[in-house]
Design a protein around this motif. Structure first.
Motif, mmCIF file in Angstrom:
data_model
loop_
_atom_site.group_PDB
_atom_site.id
_atom_site.type_symbol
_atom_site.label_atom_id
_atom_site.label_comp_id
_atom_site.label_asym_id
_atom_site.label_seq_id
_atom_site.Cartn_x
_atom_site.Cartn_y
_atom_site.Cartn_z
ATOM 1 N N UNK A 198 4.359 7.807 -6.850
ATOM 2 C CA UNK A 198 3.127 8.268 -6.209
ATOM 3 C C UNK A 198 3.083 7.827 -4.748
ATOM 4 N N UNK A 199 3.452 6.570 -4.503
ATOM 5 C CA UNK A 199 3.433 6.031 -3.141
ATOM 6 C C UNK A 199 4.435 6.764 -2.247
ATOM 7 N N UNK A 200 5.648 6.952 -2.762
ATOM 8 C CA UNK A 200 6.688 7.647 -1.992
ATOM 9 C C UNK A 200 6.250 9.076 -1.674
ATOM 10 N N UNK A 201 5.629 9.744 -2.658
ATOM 11 C CA UNK A 201 5.158 11.118 -2.429
ATOM 12 C C UNK A 201 4.109 11.162 -1.332
ATOM 13 N N UNK A 202 3.224 10.173 -1.305
ATOM 14 C CA UNK A 202 2.198 10.139 -0.268
ATOM 15 C C UNK A 202 2.759 9.895 1.113
ATOM 16 N N UNK A 283 2.322 -6.628 -7.588
ATOM 17 C CA UNK A 283 1.205 -5.697 -7.810
ATOM 18 C C UNK A 283 0.381 -5.518 -6.537
ATOM 19 N N UNK A 284 0.111 -6.604 -5.834
ATOM 20 C CA UNK A 284 -0.688 -6.501 -4.614
ATOM 21 C C UNK A 284 0.031 -5.657 -3.572
ATOM 22 N N UNK A 285 1.339 -5.821 -3.440
ATOM 23 C CA UNK A 285 2.107 -4.995 -2.502
ATOM 24 C C UNK A 285 2.019 -3.520 -2.893
ATOM 25 N N UNK A 286 2.133 -3.227 -4.181
ATOM 26 C CA UNK A 286 2.018 -1.843 -4.652
ATOM 27 C C UNK A 286 0.618 -1.283 -4.374
ATOM 28 N N UNK A 287 -0.412 -2.098 -4.591
ATOM 29 C CA UNK A 287 -1.784 -1.642 -4.369
ATOM 30 C C UNK A 287 -2.030 -1.322 -2.892
ATOM 31 N N UNK A 288 -1.564 -2.193 -2.011
ATOM 32 C CA UNK A 288 -1.740 -1.931 -0.584
ATOM 33 C C UNK A 288 -0.994 -0.667 -0.171
ATOM 34 N N UNK A 289 0.226 -0.515 -0.677
ATOM 35 C CA UNK A 289 1.017 0.673 -0.353
ATOM 36 C C UNK A 289 0.341 1.932 -0.884
ATOM 37 N N UNK A 290 -0.257 1.856 -2.067
ATOM 38 C CA UNK A 290 -0.937 3.019 -2.639
ATOM 39 C C UNK A 290 -2.117 3.440 -1.767
#
Length: 492
Positions: A198-202, A283-290
């Motif tokens: 999802x992050x990469x797509x964004x 998880x926090x890194x993923x959340x910020x990236x999202x």
């Protein structure tokens, strides 16, 4: 004075023992799996409305991330010092008194863990309804039956799916830890991959030059039409950020659940601190990236006005108009299913620890043939199931979910327990300076001090600005006190 990990209560003798079958990877997957549910896909919409600008939205997530990692760094010391089952129940009992441990355990069973299981179970069912329309909270198999003026019981197809998911995962965990951790690892790895995609797509195919310019050129300018409170100076900004934390901290909550299963972790004094810290940081890194991905694809108004607050769905529908909604529904189903498993696996160990100390139903202290707390798992499933079936009723809003109200009520009380637990690092340094601590909190005393001050500020703001959903939480906690003293009197 008791030794770390022991209680002054008379223990219930168990006939079997827990087996150490969780390694570092398994423990880290529990940390990650229980943190990533459905929140990151939904709560940014409400946070955007409260804060009013992309810059403050991102800073709110950064603040939540720093708080969470600070807490994980502090919990690492407690888990290495007291590697017994029970987690926060154990730490609060040892640092303060068994009463504080029981009050947390009482709230944990009645609302926090079982309410979260129920909430995530219904979230799983709701997104299943995107793929299978017959799954709906309005498709009643048993219509609402009023129990009183404000409460009812019902069984919709969505409630049924939630119940099946809870019972299925409870049964899997009752078969043995190896089955529970296998389900956990599989679904956690899958949800990490889905969130990463999802992050990469964004960042790539969904990137909109217009959205990037709007959201990042003037990051701290409040957007028109925002529902954000009027920010006047530093105090106004602080209040808005603190109030918004109810969403971000809920999305990043439960990272400590692995400590409930400490007695089943191999080399827990070394593994638990590493799993807590690395899992929460990931998880926090993923959340910020999202969140950056959302802001790279959608305008701020689109984030604020996402249908049913489903920001991630709005993003994927913009990228893949024909299948985006279904892809997101599938991703959230995977995420929530794995999250339910984490909650079920960890929660049962807390009641097991309480029962061993004589502060819970004695049957919960018994292990089944698979050397897991089967009775504790069953009790948890029954109460979570009741919270799924029970509904609220009002003439204006109609029928709603009881567990949602309970979770709103208890969030401030849960933060108070977090503050007390992190403060326990300092308390135990003073009370037991010679106790073995294989891991010592990085940045002590600044790290626990920052969490205590930051979380306390959030609690104060929530009590002042959201009293309707915070003060009742203290009532739920306070109801545990007479129960505790009744148990102690009966034992004497």
């Amino acid at each position: 004075m008791t030794q770390p990990g022991l209680s002054t209560a008379e223990p219930v003798v168990a006939t079997r023992t827990l087996k150490r079958q969780l390694g570092f990877f398994d423990s880290a997957m529990i940390v990650v799996g229980v943190m990533i549910g459905s929140g990151i896909f939904i709560v940014p919409a409400n946070m955007a409305r409260v804060l009013g600008s992309p810059g403050w939205l991102l800073l709110a997530w950064v603040f939540a991330g720093v708080l969470t990692v600070s807490a994980a760094l502090s919990f690492g010391e407690l888990s290495s010092m007291m590697p017994g089952a029970g987690g926060m129940y154990l730490y609060l009992s040892e640092a303060y008194s068994p009463l504080w441990g029981f009050l947390y355990g009482w709230t944990f069973f009645t609302v926090i863990q079982t309410g979260t299981i129920a909430a995530v179970g219904v979230a799983f069912a709701r997104f299943s309804g995107v793929l299978f329309p017959w799954i709906s909270e309005r498709n009643y198999l048993l219509g609402p039956v009023k129990l009183s003026e404000h409460y009812a019981i019902s069984l919709s197809s969505a409630q049924m799916v939630a119940l099946v998911a809870i019972l299925l995962l409870t049964g899997t965990n009752a078969l043995g830890l190896k089955y529970g951790k296998w389900v956990q690892n599989l679904f956690t790895v899958t949800k990490i991959a889905a969130l990463g995609a999802l992050i990469v797509a964004g960042f790539t195919i969904g990137r909109s030059s217009a959205a990037v310019h709007e959201n990042f050129a003037q990051m701290f300018v409040t957007r028109s039409g925002s529902a954000a409170p009027e920010m006047v100076g530093a105090l106004g900004i602080l209040v808005a950020v603190c109030v918004a934390q109810s969403g971000s901290l809920f999305s990043a909550d439960s990272w400590h659940n692995v400590t409930f299963a400490a007695e089943e972790v191999r080399d827990p004094r070394r593994v638990l601190p590493r799993a807590l810290i690395l899992g929460s940081v990931l998880v926090i890194v993923l959340y910020l990236a999202a969140n950056v991905a959302y802001l790279s694809t959608l305008s701020f108004g689109e984030i604020q006005g996402a249908a049913h607050d489903r920001v991630a769905t709005a993003m994927l529908e913009k990228i893949f108009p024909s299948v985006g909604g279904r892809l997101m529904a599938l991703a959230i189903m995977i995420s929530t299913f794995g999250c339910i498993n984490s909650l079920i696996l960890a929660g049962a160990r807390a009641y097991y620890a309480m029962a061993r100390d004589g502060l819970f139903v004695p049957a919960a202290a018994k292990l089944n043939k698979a050397n897991v707390p089967g009775a504790s798992l069953a009790m948890q499933a029954v109460w979570a199931g009741m919270l799924v079936l029970l509904t609220t009723y009002s003439a204006t809003a109609g029928y709603g979910n009881l567990y949602s109200d309970l979770l709103d009520y208890v969030i401030s009380a849960a933060l108070i327990f977090y503050v007390l637990t992190i403060a326990a690092v300092v308390v135990l340094r003073w009370k037991r300076p010679l106790a073995e601590r294989p891991y010592r909190t990085f940045g002590y005393p600044v790290t626990p001090g920052f969490y205590v001050l930051g979380a306390s500020a959030i609690v104060v703001c929530l009590f002042v600005f959201r009293p309707a959903t915070t003060w009742p939480g203290l009532g739920i906690v306070a109801c545990g006190a007479p129960v505790y003293f009744l148990i102690r009197r009966r034992k004497r």
